[in-house]
Enzyme design. Structure first.
Site, short mmCIF file in Angstrom:
data_model
loop_
_atom_site.label_atom_id
_atom_site.label_comp_id
_atom_site.label_asym_id
_atom_site.label_seq_id
_atom_site.Cartn_x
_atom_site.Cartn_y
_atom_site.Cartn_z
N ASP A 83 3.00 9.56 -34.33
CA ASP A 83 3.45 9.98 -33.00
C ASP A 83 3.46 8.83 -31.99
OD1 ASP A 83 0.64 10.11 -33.34
OD2 ASP A 83 0.38 11.51 -31.68
N GLU A 141 -1.54 12.40 -33.53
CA GLU A 141 -2.90 11.86 -33.39
C GLU A 141 -3.30 11.79 -31.93
OE1 GLU A 141 -6.09 9.51 -32.46
OE2 GLU A 141 -4.09 8.70 -32.06
N GLU A 142 -2.31 11.58 -31.06
CA GLU A 142 -2.61 11.26 -29.66
C GLU A 142 -2.97 12.48 -28.81
OE1 GLU A 142 -2.91 8.33 -28.59
OE2 GLU A 142 -1.60 6.98 -29.71
N HIS A 366 -1.47 1.32 -25.63
CA HIS A 366 -1.08 2.27 -24.57
C HIS A 366 -0.57 1.57 -23.31
CE1 HIS A 366 -3.49 5.91 -26.37
NE2 HIS A 366 -3.07 5.08 -27.31
NI NI Z 1 -3.45 4.91 -32.20
#
Ligand code: NI
Length: 394
Positions: A83, A141-142, A366
């Site tokens: 993702d 996962e996020e 990020h």
């Molecule tokens: Ni990651």
């Protein structure tokens, strides 16, 4: 019977161009957590083209491929997450995100491409394998509750003896691999506090219960938990990250909202910290005539690497990359839902260096300018393949 295996280097070289191409394609078309429809279809189609893999789609946007070796043996699971994040990309390379507000800013595009490359190599070596390799292409996962727990719930870990995952890591220079036994990443919990006072005119504070002054004391006093109540040798973070109140300079508001995160490793701290938090919030609000609501939500479990498995993986990595390339990983307070797999089978999760100061690849995960050094991709593939061949190649 055993089949002649060509040298590892040659195998990795044979897929290197594919892996870079796949990664760039995925990077160009990021999809958010639980929405990985095109991504999972791309993974499914690519895996189908290799032959020899039994494919399934345990959830709408995940893919699992099973490779049965010619000989009986253990089952190894390898995991990649797929993702992207809700970030507007600020890189200007040709394969930058084509989708406004979405970006592969954590390297999951690379993880997916590396695991595809690994599957391509190993699907050609089934005759030499003693056991099964299960390739897990995980969604989401996020975003809590995360895809990993959903996949565990569908039974993807059934029969699995060990699970291995890689995270490309930009703070680590390309060429290095960081791995450690025991606690590696923290449990990311969240909390939501509302302080209810009594609003009114800012010029008549005596007629109000000012929730801002009370909330300010709550924020300050919450810092006593980590500094005064927790063993200094137990890492814990308590951060108040949102403080919302008020509409004008002459109005004392009714309420204040305080939100934030707690990070820790020890299971007992995930009940002890919120217990202390509530004592402090209750004491301060009561003392000043206010009331509160408090909600504490447990996030992913901490990533704790299995000692024996980590040692085995580390030995395979040292054999291939040499002693100096494989370093002890530093534990950190970030979270990862890889821990869901580790709650049912022994697992290890490690970092493959993807930063490169000379090339200007220095941005943290990020970040809108995050990227990876693509030289890390064959290192990740080689790590997976080396471990599988060591564990299942007899
Ligand atoms: Ni990651």
């Amino acid at each position: 019977m055993s089949v002649e295996v060509s040298p590892l280097e040659q195998l990795v070289n044979s897929v290197q161009d594919d892996v870079v191409r796949w990664r760039r394609h995925l990077h160009e078309h990021p999809e958010l957590s639980f929405e990985e429809e095109r991504t999972s279809q791309f993974v499914y189609d690519t895996l189908s083209s290799f032959g020899g893999l039994a494919l399934s789609r345990p959830t709408k946007t995940s893919v699992v491929a099973r490779l049965h070796g010619a000989h009986p043996g253990p089952v190894l699971a390898l995991r990649a997450d797929m993702d992207a994040l809700p970030i507007q990309e600020e890189n200007d390379f040709a394969f930058a995100s084509k989708h406004p507000g979405k970006m592969h800013a954590c390297g999951h595009d690379g993880h997916t491409a590396m695991l595809l490359g690994t599957a391509k190599i190993l699907s050609g070596l089934a005759d030499a394998l003693h056991g099964e390799v299960r390739f897990i292409f995980q969604h989401a996962e996020e975003l809590f509750p995360g895809g990993a727990q959903q996949l565990v719930d569908t039974g993807v870990m059934e029969g699995v003896d060990a699970v291995v995952g890689i995270h490309l890591w930009s703070p680590l220079e390309v060429g290095k691999i960081a791995i450690r036994s025991g606690p590696f990443m923290a449990a990311p919990d969240t909390f939501y506090i509302t302080i209810h006072g009594r609003g009114g005119h800012a010029a008549q504070p005596q007629a109000t219960v000012d929730p801002i002054v009370i909330a300010a004391q709550v924020v300050t006093n919450l810092q006593h938990i980590v500094s005064r109540n927790i063993d200094p040798l137990d890492p814990v973070v308590l951060s108040v990250t949102q403080f919302h109140a008020g509409t004008a300079h002459n109005i004392i508001p009714e309420t204040v909202e305080l939100n934030g995160t707690v990070r820790s490793f020890k299971p007992e701290l995930r009940t002890e910290v919120p217990r202390r938090m509530e004592q402090i919030i209750r004491g301060i609000t009561e003392a000043h005539g206010a009331t509160y609501t408090f909600r504490y939500e447990q996030g992913y479990r901490p990533v704790v690497n299995d000692d024996a498995l980590t040692e085995k993986v580390k030995r395979a990595l040292v054999d291939v990359f040499g002693e100096t390339a494989v370093v002890e990983g530093d534990p950190h307070m970030g979270g990862e839902d890889f821990s869901a797999y580790q709650s049912v089978v022994p697992g290890t999760f490690f970092n493959v260096g993807a930063g490169n100061v000379e090339k200007g690849i220095v941005y943290p995960h990020h970040h809108p300018k995050f990227t990876i050094d693509e030289d890390a991709l064959p290192i990740g593939v080689k790590s997976f393949v080396a471990f599988v061949l060591k564990a299942l190649g007899e």
